[in-house]
Design an enzyme around this catalytic site. Structure first.
Site, mmCIF file in Angstrom:
data_model
loop_
_atom_site.group_PDB
_atom_site.id
_atom_site.type_symbol
_atom_site.label_atom_id
_atom_site.label_comp_id
_atom_site.label_asym_id
_atom_site.label_seq_id
_atom_site.Cartn_x
_atom_site.Cartn_y
_atom_site.Cartn_z
ATOM 1 N N LEU A 188 -16.872 50.647 55.388
ATOM 2 C CA LEU A 188 -15.956 50.591 54.044
ATOM 3 C C LEU A 188 -15.554 49.936 54.086
ATOM 4 C CD1 LEU A 188 -13.712 52.296 56.469
ATOM 5 C CD2 LEU A 188 -15.342 53.771 54.839
ATOM 6 N N LEU A 219 -5.751 54.626 54.630
ATOM 7 C CA LEU A 219 -6.984 55.253 55.125
ATOM 8 C C LEU A 219 -8.020 53.877 55.783
ATOM 9 C CD1 LEU A 219 -8.200 57.237 57.388
ATOM 10 C CD2 LEU A 219 -9.750 57.469 54.814
ATOM 11 N N ASP A 220 -7.957 52.865 56.765
ATOM 12 C CA ASP A 220 -8.256 51.884 56.973
ATOM 13 C C ASP A 220 -8.009 50.957 56.400
ATOM 14 O OD1 ASP A 220 -10.061 53.489 58.714
ATOM 15 O OD2 ASP A 220 -11.499 54.040 57.537
ATOM 16 N N GLU A 221 -6.441 50.695 56.050
ATOM 17 C CA GLU A 221 -6.500 49.311 55.306
ATOM 18 C C GLU A 221 -5.406 48.657 56.139
ATOM 19 O OE1 GLU A 221 -6.046 49.803 50.921
ATOM 20 O OE2 GLU A 221 -8.137 51.180 50.630
#
Length: 276
Positions: A188, A219-221
């Site tokens: 990602l 999200l995913d950060e």
């Protein structure tokens, strides 16, 4: 007696001297010390291993000598309480359960909660409570509320997402702010969506990896805790890469939980300070 003192506050002159001098006055012996100053953010971080017996006034006296808003805590070897969330993949979940079984991490897994029953035999094999909270017919917020109700029965220090394949609602994230640790493949945002290893194979990547991070509303950060990679070549097909990736995910997830349980991780905005 062994203790770990964690300190974070606005940076200032003489902070290390103030902390160590107070330790001396309380007859506490420093056996290990790590410190870091974020010069851009003007923040000070310190982790101190101590032996001795601090008085009840130690922390209040310490706060009185540090900048306003200082966060200090004294930990005495207590096991970090963990609740793990899972779906169907076993590698990260199994990795943590095995580490606990071997007493390789200072944690106590209180329960595993999943939205399917696939992993129930694995969890019960380790003698740990398993809860299934199906998501079928529920909105994301409704399902998160049911999950949160079960989690709060255990009052964990860490909520570990052991390949829990659900996007969390902002309400859930806020409820367990700075407690949720997630694991994902390092592709990602280059390879978003389904079958990331197949996407990577099609692009001919030469490294694959995994990232463990705290969860926030992006999200995913969230703030990254641990990352690792391994090399691959043209000879590795997508299925082989996926197997290699699962091994890295398991290792990185376990390492992140271990570091957090040892009070070596400090959240610093959207980054972390991680002491070795």
């Amino acid at each position: 007696m062994n203790y770990i003192l964690t300190t974070q506050c606005a940076d200032g002159v003489g902070l290390i001297a103030k902390i160590t001098n107070l330790c001396f006055k309380h007859n506490l012996n420093i056996t290990r010390n790590n410190e870091f100053v974020d010069r851009e953010g003007s923040r000070f971080f310190m982790r101190t291993e101590l032996t001795g017996e601090p008085s009840e006034q130690f922390l209040s006296q310490l706060r009185g000598q540090l900048p306003e808003g200082a966060q200090v805590a004294l930990h005495h070897g207590e096991k970090t309480k963990v609740v793990l969330l899972a779906t169907k993949e076993a590698h990260c979940l199994g990795g943590v359960l095995l580490k606990q079984y071997e007493n390789a991490m200072n944690i106590e897994v209180l329960a595993v909660i999943a939205n399917y029953r696939d992993l129930e035999p694995l969890v019960k094999g380790f003698g740990i409570p398993f809860h299934c909270v199906p998501h079928t017919g529920l909105s994301r917020v409704e399902h998160d509320e049911k999950m949160a109700e079960v989690i709060e029965q255990y009052q964990p220090d860490i909520v570990g997402l052991a390949k829990y394949m659900r996007i969390l609602s902002p309400e859930f994230v806020a409820r367990f702010s700075n407690q949720i640790i997630n694991i994902h493949h390092s592709f990602l945002p280059a390879f978003i969506g389904a079958k990331p290893y197949h996407q990577a194979f099609e692009r001919g990547v030469k490294i694959i990896g995994a990232t463990a991070h705290f969860v926030n509303d992006e999200l995913d950060e969230g703030p990254i805790i641990v990352q690792d990679v391994t090399q691959v070549s043209h000879a590795n097909d997508a299925d082989t890469m996926a197997k290699m990736g699962r091994d890295i995910e398991k290792t990185v997830f376990c390492k992140a939980i271990q570091l957090a349980s040892e009070h070596k991780v400090f959240i610093n905005g959207n980054k972390t300070v991680v002491f070795s």
